[in-house]
Structures are given as structure tokens and as C-alpha cells.
Design a protein around this motif. Structure first.
Motif, mmCIF file in Angstrom:
data_model
loop_
_atom_site.group_PDB
_atom_site.id
_atom_site.type_symbol
_atom_site.label_atom_id
_atom_site.label_comp_id
_atom_site.label_asym_id
_atom_site.label_seq_id
_atom_site.Cartn_x
_atom_site.Cartn_y
_atom_site.Cartn_z
ATOM 1 N N ASP A 141 0.857 -1.188 0.000
ATOM 2 C CA ASP A 141 0.000 0.000 0.000
ATOM 3 C C ASP A 141 0.894 1.239 0.000
ATOM 4 N N ASP A 142 0.379 2.294 -0.626
ATOM 5 C CA ASP A 142 1.092 3.566 -0.572
ATOM 6 C C ASP A 142 0.649 4.345 0.655
ATOM 7 N N LEU A 143 1.423 5.364 1.001
ATOM 8 C CA LEU A 143 1.046 6.186 2.151
ATOM 9 C C LEU A 143 0.098 7.298 1.708
ATOM 10 N N TYR A 144 -0.607 7.794 2.695
ATOM 11 C CA TYR A 144 -1.694 8.735 2.500
ATOM 12 C C TYR A 144 -1.202 10.174 2.335
ATOM 13 N N ARG A 145 -1.847 10.905 1.437
ATOM 14 C CA ARG A 145 -1.699 12.359 1.296
ATOM 15 C C ARG A 145 -0.269 12.795 0.973
ATOM 16 N N VAL A 146 0.330 12.077 0.035
ATOM 17 C CA VAL A 146 1.692 12.406 -0.376
ATOM 18 C C VAL A 146 1.623 13.288 -1.622
ATOM 19 N N SER A 147 2.428 14.338 -1.622
ATOM 20 C CA SER A 147 2.403 15.297 -2.721
ATOM 21 C C SER A 147 2.635 14.626 -4.066
ATOM 22 N N PRO A 148 1.818 14.921 -5.077
ATOM 23 C CA PRO A 148 2.104 14.429 -6.430
ATOM 24 C C PRO A 148 3.420 15.035 -6.927
ATOM 25 N N ASP A 149 4.036 14.382 -7.920
ATOM 26 C CA ASP A 149 5.224 14.958 -8.548
ATOM 27 C C ASP A 149 4.855 16.335 -9.083
ATOM 28 N N ASN A 150 5.753 17.288 -8.917
ATOM 29 C CA ASN A 150 5.421 18.627 -9.406
ATOM 30 C C ASN A 150 6.659 19.392 -9.813
ATOM 31 N N VAL A 151 6.436 20.352 -10.695
ATOM 32 C CA VAL A 151 7.537 21.186 -11.175
ATOM 33 C C VAL A 151 7.064 22.632 -11.264
ATOM 34 N N LEU A 152 7.907 23.514 -10.786
ATOM 35 C CA LEU A 152 7.637 24.947 -10.865
ATOM 36 C C LEU A 152 8.706 25.561 -11.762
ATOM 37 N N VAL A 153 8.281 26.317 -12.764
ATOM 38 C CA VAL A 153 9.231 27.023 -13.620
ATOM 39 C C VAL A 153 8.821 28.484 -13.637
ATOM 40 N N ALA A 154 9.752 29.371 -13.365
ATOM 41 C CA ALA A 154 9.417 30.789 -13.291
ATOM 42 C C ALA A 154 10.463 31.613 -14.016
ATOM 43 N N LEU A 155 10.016 32.698 -14.626
ATOM 44 C CA LEU A 155 10.916 33.699 -15.186
ATOM 45 C C LEU A 155 10.776 34.955 -14.343
ATOM 46 N N ASP A 156 11.888 35.397 -13.778
ATOM 47 C CA ASP A 156 11.870 36.602 -12.956
ATOM 48 C C ASP A 156 12.567 37.723 -13.721
ATOM 49 N N TYR A 157 11.906 38.846 -13.812
ATOM 50 C CA TYR A 157 12.476 40.005 -14.491
ATOM 51 C C TYR A 157 12.786 41.073 -13.452
ATOM 52 N N ARG A 158 13.970 41.612 -13.505
ATOM 53 C CA ARG A 158 14.367 42.657 -12.564
ATOM 54 C C ARG A 158 14.820 43.859 -13.382
ATOM 55 N N GLY A 159 13.925 44.829 -13.570
ATOM 56 C CA GLY A 159 14.254 45.961 -14.425
ATOM 57 C C GLY A 159 14.435 47.229 -13.624
ATOM 58 N N ASN A 160 14.415 48.363 -14.322
ATOM 59 C CA ASN A 160 14.556 49.638 -13.626
ATOM 60 C C ASN A 160 13.220 50.003 -13.002
ATOM 61 N N GLY A 161 13.169 50.024 -11.701
ATOM 62 C CA GLY A 161 11.962 50.479 -11.024
ATOM 63 C C GLY A 161 10.891 49.431 -10.855
ATOM 64 N N TRP A 162 11.007 48.281 -11.506
ATOM 65 C CA TRP A 162 9.991 47.266 -11.265
ATOM 66 C C TRP A 162 10.537 45.857 -11.453
ATOM 67 N N THR A 163 9.883 44.901 -10.860
ATOM 68 C CA THR A 163 10.223 43.495 -11.059
ATOM 69 C C THR A 163 8.945 42.741 -11.403
ATOM 70 N N GLY A 164 9.097 41.667 -12.115
ATOM 71 C CA GLY A 164 7.921 40.879 -12.482
ATOM 72 C C GLY A 164 8.282 39.415 -12.578
ATOM 73 N N SER A 165 7.278 38.554 -12.411
ATOM 74 C CA SER A 165 7.502 37.116 -12.526
ATOM 75 C C SER A 165 6.327 36.472 -13.235
ATOM 76 N N ILE A 166 6.638 35.474 -14.018
ATOM 77 C CA ILE A 166 5.589 34.598 -14.528
ATOM 78 C C ILE A 166 5.983 33.181 -14.156
ATOM 79 N N GLU A 167 5.025 32.450 -13.659
ATOM 80 C CA GLU A 167 5.315 31.176 -13.000
ATOM 81 C C GLU A 167 4.361 30.124 -13.542
ATOM 82 N N SER A 168 4.894 28.967 -13.880
ATOM 83 C CA SER A 168 4.005 27.865 -14.235
ATOM 84 C C SER A 168 4.226 26.742 -13.225
ATOM 85 N N VAL A 169 3.120 26.236 -12.703
ATOM 86 C CA VAL A 169 3.176 25.190 -11.687
ATOM 87 C C VAL A 169 2.425 23.984 -12.224
ATOM 88 N N THR A 170 3.112 22.864 -12.337
ATOM 89 C CA THR A 170 2.475 21.683 -12.922
ATOM 90 C C THR A 170 2.519 20.518 -11.949
#
Ligand SMILES: [Cu+2]
Length: 711
Positions: free
Chosen positions: A598-627
Motif C-alpha cells: 500500500d502507498d502512504l496517504y496524502r503524499v504530494s504528487p510529482d510537481n515542477v515549478l518554472v518561473a521567469l523573474d524580471y528585474r528591471g529599472n523600477g519594477w520586477t515581475g515574474s511569470i510562474e508555471s506550476v504543474t
């Protein structure tokens, strides 16, 4: 504040504990970085990470190996590499807090709301024994704002106002941190209020999931020469808060928290003394936020109303001495943690009805440890340590009255007789239990001539049973937040768990990229897991309750079994150019029983997070994909349901409007994807949009904004 942020960035860069301004901590840091080693922590700085959630536990989703078992908006339970709950040691500013709720409604990170949080750190992999008493599954450290000492004798007033709002539940948070400081004293205070309505998901609402919470802190720090001292008090008032994955909702959690620390540093070493205490009182019901229990004719059934009063008290101390030695340090320490719990279930419509669920249960641990960190040569670092814990637990006798009307025959009489038999069985068992547990670890790092540091570690870690696992005497769902819908009984004679683990890793880093993979294998003997109960009285009782439509038959009993955990996690970042960084985290964990298939209960599924972080003049931004992948490895024993994989897109941006004023906006689940979160358990409250005992839906698109004004 700008200055302190720079310090934080520096601390993060060299992967040591944060916010070290004093001479002692500077010194300690210098000593630490002389020992060759891999990057063994991962820190999220709240100022630099935009999150909508009020619950600090949800930040764990952004960290390698970590995740959160979510039972409510303020009820996140830390998970690390497949283990969760009491197996993960959580420190809130050095204090360990055992919440009042027997179902972990106030799990430890409840006591470090995001609005006062400065940083959240997890230890990657094997945790040094000095970090905490029971670290079989991992170690998480939350640090809240404490303010900074000034540089002159003159007092300066500074602080931070923090306001946030989100669309998915019309939630908002308003908070202020204030400090009055010079080079010797800091006086500080914090206030916070946050509230929200029910959550939305793409095809309905989660009811109840509203929340309402207040928090007040007062603190003082003193630094002079080689001495530093601090003392802090906090009051947490959680009011109505829905926990639809559990059988009841929060009516109140009123907590008083205290902590104090003293450090004394010399050229030879650093002495630290810590004291902490907390007093937590909690009410929950099955009728004030969710639809009350009904008879088939859709009228309230007053006999099935339940409310639960639960309290916990904690006291903790630690004395540590870190001695600077050739090429490293010695660390010696003793620590203690003493917890007491009580929980009584009543019916507001029937005063004589009660179940003494946990009756003055104690769980006390005294521990001692020695640790050595040393650079064996310019390329090789060694870290090793041993800890002994003495655990003593006890409960006073229990009782119940399930026949409040004093009926002469019928169901209440039969139930009351079974409850009486169960309490007699329990009261005659060996309730006082002691365990002596030995933990040890060794970690070896080898730096090559290139950019690589290789790492191998091994550990033995133990955990004594929780008070629920030992002292739950009547089939109930009071399981530290397992939320599998099963009722459980405990066993006072359970043995402690013992895990043996090996871990291999590599840090590959230069100015362009860093890749930090780890593989691990952990074998746990006497792993504590619910197995089908063979207690005939308990089984008959559960069957009778089930016949009345109030729960599931076939309770589980906490038992010692054999289990294993293995997998891989990778933390990484790549500079694409001087403005854009790619960040990726991959998590794979397998957890199963070794004694049965038997497997154990409530174990996190395999997952991957990929993000692009932008650090510009006066602002920063991120776009993130979580699968997240499908989770087909489920615990048959816990009647666990499979989940399908999904992919979410999150975006966020941050800009400085004026000096000290920063505005952030973001969207979670931008594409309004419908999905099921494998770690969010099942619906237990009446809801026209979600079937009873169906998996909780993931949240819909959430726009949010945050304004921080540092003054
Ligand atoms: Cu509760």
C-alpha cells in the motif's frame, strides 16, 4: 529599511540564518562559512515574494521538497518529502508551539501570519540535531519582524504598514509594525487584522471557508557589548474560520505567546538561552458556520450538534553553547519542551452530554546534543552530531456520557455502554509511557576544483507517538489533521518511530547558474499509521454511529508498521541575462508501506515549478508555471482518492511608487483552471456545489494586491 534588506540579501546569498546584525551573529556567520558545505537551506523572504495567502504554510509550495496539507485557509500543515504534521519540526522565532486543536486547526504556522513574517526557511534534507528535538521529517523556521538596532544613541521611529486584498474570497489584511530604536534598545509593536468571505472555485463556492483573525505583538530587544536580550509577547485571536475538510469549524482560537532569548558572545564562543511559553484556547462546532446536522426531513437535529473546547499549554527552553574551534565549531546544548492538552466535546442542546476526548494529556521531552562542524581540509567539510531525547507522556482517566436523557433503553443506552467499556479499557491500560530516543547524523561535503560541491549524508531520526496517537480512546476524527474522513483510536503502547536515511547531493554553481539536486532514501521502522481496528468494542461503537449517519464504520487504530520514503528534489536558477532569471524546482517523492502492498496517504504528487523573474529599472515581475502530475499512488488503507494532474499559471509584478512605498499586484491561476488539489482532502460540510466527501476543489482565478510602506 533599505539597509536591512541588503543585509538580508547577503544572508541569503551565503545561506545562513537571517537578520544577523549583532557582533555575536556576525561572528557566528563568519565561523559558519569557513566550513565547507552545501547549501542546505532554502529561504523565502516575504518582502521579495508576493503571496496572496494569509497562511504562511502555503509559502512551502514554493520551496524544494515542501508542500502543504491544507484543511482551511488558516489551517495549513507543513509537508516535507512525504512526511507531515508532527513529523515536521516547526520553529516560530525559536519557539515550538503545539496548538490547542486536536485536529491541528491551529497548526504551528498558524502562529506566524504572513503579514508579520520576515522569512520562512526550510532545511533541505537531513536536519542537524541541534535544530530541534524531533526532526524525523524536516525542519521549518519562521522568523517574524523584530526591527533593527540603530547606529547612534538617538531614538528613531520606523515601521512598516502592510495592506493586502484578494478577489477569490474578497479577503483583506491590514497591519502595522512599529519600532522605536537606538543602538541599544528596540521597542516594537505589531497589529494586524485580516478577514475574508468564502472562497470561489470555477464552478462554485467552498462553504464554509471564510476567516477572521487579529493579532497583537509587543516586544523589546537590548544589545550592549557582548550581551543581547529580547522578550516578546503576542496575542492571536482567530474568530470564525471555516475548515470544510474537517468535521467542525473554528469558532475561536485565543492564544497568548511568549518568547525570550539571551545571547552572550566572546572570542571563544557564543552562548544562547531561549525560553518560550504559550497558552491556547480553542472552540469549534459543527453548526455555527456550516449547515447543522439534519434529520432526513431537512430539519436541524439538536441531538447531533457538537461543540468542542480544547486547550493546550506549552513551555520550552534551550541552552546552547557554540565553541569556536580550529576549522569549525563545537555545539553543545540541552533543551526541553513540555506540552499539556485537554479537549472536551459537548452538545449545546443537551448539557449532560460530554466526551472527555483528551484529559490532561502530557507530552514532555528533555533532550541533550553535541554537534561538530569542521573543515577537514580546504576541500572537505564534515558535520556530525548526536542527540538523546527522553520523552514522557501520560493521561488521566477519561469518561463520557452519551445518554444525556437518562433513557432506560434504546440506542443511547447501547452507545453509552460501549463508550463506558472503551473508557474502562483505556483507563486500565498503561497510560504513563516513557521513551529514550537517540538521533545521530553525519554529512560530508567535498568541493572540487570546479564549480561543484558533492555531498553525502546519513542520519537516524526518531519520533515518539503524538498524544492523539497514544491517547485517542474512542473512535473519533481527532487525528492531528489527517482529514481522511476515517475515525481512529490510539494505542498507549505504541513504540517510537525510527528512520534511517541516506541522502546524496550536488551543488553546481557559478555566477550564471546554480543547480542543487538531492536524492534521498529513508526507511522507517515502527512508522505510525492507522490500520484496521481489531478492537471489537470500538468497531461496534463506530458501526452504531455510522448507522445513525454520523460517521464512517470500520475505524483505524494507530499502529507501528514499516514504511519507506524516497525521491529527488532539485532547486535551480539560471541567469539568462542581467535582467532575467529562470528559476525551477522539481519534486518527486514516493512513500509506501514495507509490510503490506500500500502507498502512504496524502503524499504530494510529482510537481515542477518554472518561473521567469524580471528585474528591471523600477519594477520586477515574474511569470510562474506550476504543474502537478496525476497522483495514482494512493493509500487504500485510508480510502484515499486519486487526483488528475493540472497546470497553473501565476503572474506578479512589483514597483516602487515613492520612497519606501512599494505596490505589488498579481494573479494566481490566471487561466481559471478547474483542478483538484491532492493535499486538500475532502469536503465534510454541506455544499450545493461540492458533493459530501468529494475532493476539495482548487481555487479559481485570484487577483490580488499588496501595498507596503516602509517608514
Ligand atoms: Cu478545532
Amino acid at each position: 529599511m533599505r539597509h536591512s534588506r541588503k543585509l538580508l540579501a547577503l544572508a541569503l546569498a551565503i545561506a545562513t540564518p537571517l537578520a544577523g546584525q549583532t557582533f555575536a551573529q556576525e561572528r557566528q556567520r563568519i565561523e559558519e562559512i569557513t566550513v565547507v558545505g552545501v547549501r542546505d537551506t532554502h529561504t523565502v523572504i516575504v518582502d521579495d515574494t508576493l503571496v496572496a495567502t494569509p497562511d504562511t504554510a502555503q509559502l512551502l509550495r514554493k520551496m524544494p521538497g515542501a508542500n502543504v496539507n491544507k484543511n482551511g485557509e488558516l489551517t495549513g500543515i507543513a509537508q516535507y518529502r512525504g512526511m507531515f504534521g508532527d513529523r515536521i519540526q516547526v520553529s516560530v522565532d525559536g519557539a515550538q508551539i503545539n496548538g490547542a486543536g486536536p485536529n491541528a486547526m491551529d497548526a504551528p504556522l498558524h502562529y506566524a501570519p504572513v503579514a508579520i513574517l520576515e522569512s520562512l526557511t526550510i532545511n533541505r534534507g537531513i536536519v542537524p540535531v541541534s535544530k530541534g528535538q524531533e526532526t524525523i521529517g524536516g525542519y521549518v523556521e519562521a522568523n517574524t519582524y523584530a526591527g533593527d538596532f540603530g547606529t547612534t544613541k538617538g531614538f528613531e521611529f520606523s515601521g512598516r504598514a502592510y495592506a493586502g486584498a484578494q478577489s477569490v474570497n474578497s479577503g483583506d489584511v491590514l497591519s502595522g509594525f512599529f519600532s522605536m530604536a537606538n543602538d541599544t534598545h528596540i521597542f516594537r509593536g505589531f497589529v494586524m487584522q485580516e478577514r475574508a468571505d468564502d472562497l470561489e472555485f470555477p464552478t462554485g463556492d467552498i462553504t464554509p471557508s471564510e476567516y477572521d483573525r487579529e493579532r497583537f505583538d509587543l516586544g523589546y530587544s537590548f544589545a550592549k557589548g557582548r550581551h543581547e536580550f529580547s522578550i516578546d509577547f503576542a496575542r492571536n485571536n482567530t474568530k470564525d474560520a471555516g475548515t470544510a475538510s474537517l468535521p467542525m469549524d473554528i469558532l475561536s482560537i485565543d492564544s497568548d505567546l511568549f518568547r525570550s532569548r539571551y545571547t552572550f558572545s566572546t572570542s571563544e564562543g557564543l552562548f544562547t538561552a531561549e525560553l518560550s511559553a504559550s497558552d491556547n484556547e480553542h472552540w469549534m462546532t459543527n453548526y455555527h458556520l456550516r449547515r447543522p446536522p439534519q434529520t432526513p426531513a431537512s430539519t436541524d437535529d439538536p441531538m447531533r450538534f457538537r461543540r468542542n473546547w480544547a486547550v493546550s499549554e506549552n513551555y520550552g527552553f534551550a541552552l546552547k553553547y557554540e565553541q569556536f574551534a580550529d576549522n569549525g565549531t563545537w555545539l553543545y546544548g540541552i533543551d526541553g519542551h513540555f506540552a499539556e492538552h485537554r479537549s472536551i466535546i459537548t452538545n449545546p442542546n443537551s448539557a449532560p452530554f460530554y466526551i472527555s476526548n483528551f484529559n490532561d494529556v502530557n507530552r514532555d521531552i528533555i533532550g541533550a546534543f553535541i554537534e561538530r562542524k569542521i573543515s577537514l581540509n580546504a576541500q572537505t567539510g564534515l558535520e556530525t552530531g548526536i542527540r538523546v531525547n527522553h520523552v514522557s507522556m501520560d493521561s488521566v482517566p477519561v469518561s463520557a456520557n452519551l445518554n444525556p436523557m437518562n433513557m432506560m433503553m434504546g440506542m443511547p443506552v447501547m452507545m453509552n455502554n460501549l463508550a463506558g467499556a472503551l473508557s474502562t479499557q483505556f483507563n486500565n491500560d498503561t497510560l504513563a509511557q516513557t521513551d529514550t530516543n537517540v538521533d545521530a547524523f553525519v554529512r560530508l561535503s567535498y568541493q572540487t576544483d570546479g564549480d561543484a560541491t558533492w555531498y553525502i549524508g546519513a542520519a537516524r531520526k526518531t519520533r515518539s507517538p503524538s498524544y492523539q496517537e497514544r491517547y485517542l480512546w474512542i473512535p473519533l476524527e481527532a487525528t492531528g489533521g489527517l482529514a481522511d474522513g476515517k475515525t481512529y483510536i490510539g494505542n498507549p503502547n505504541l513504540k517510537p518511530e525510527a528512520a534511517h536515511e541516506i541522502e546524496l547531493g550536488l551543488d553546481l554553481e557559478n555566477s550564471d547558474y546554480g543547480i542543487y539536486p538531492r536524492v534521498f532514501y529513508k526507511r522507517v521502522s515502527d512508522y505510525i499509521q492507522g490500520t484496521p481496528s481489531t478492537n471489537v468494542t470500538a468497531n461496534n461503537f463506530a458501526q452504531m454511529i455510522a448507522n445513525m449517519g454520523m460517521g464512517m464504520p470500520n475505524p483505524l487504530q494507530f499502529s507501528n508498521v514499516d514504511a519507506r520514503f524516497y525521491g529527488l528534489d532539485i532547486d535551480s536558477n539560471f541567469s539568462i541575462n542581467d535582467k532575467i532569471t529562470l528559476r525551477a524546482i522539481l519534486n518527486i517523492v514516493r512513500a509506501d508501506r514495507r509490510d503490506i502492498n500500500d502507498d502512504l496517504y496524502r503524499v504530494s504528487p510529482d510537481n515542477v515549478l518554472v518561473a521567469l523573474d524580471y528585474r528591471g529599472n523600477g519594477w520586477t515581475g515574474s511569470i510562474e508555471s506550476v504543474t502537478y502530475a496525476d497522483q495514482n499512488r494512493i493509500a487504500i488503507t485510508n480510502s484515499e482518492l486519486k487526483t488528475e494532474g493540472y497546470s497553473l499559471v501565476n503572474v506578479m509584478a512589483r514597483s516602487s511608487l515613492a520612497d519606501g512605498v512599494e505596490v505589488s499586484i498579481g494573479a494566481e491561476n490566471l487561466l481559471d483552471e478547474s483542478y483538484l488539489d491532492h493535499l486538500a482532502a475532502y469536503n465534510r460540510a454541506y455544499n450545493p456545489d461540492i458533493a459530501s466527501r468529494a475532493r476539495m476543489p482548487g481555487l479559481g482565478r485570484n487577483f490580488y494586491a499588496r501595498v507596503m510602506w516602509n517608514f
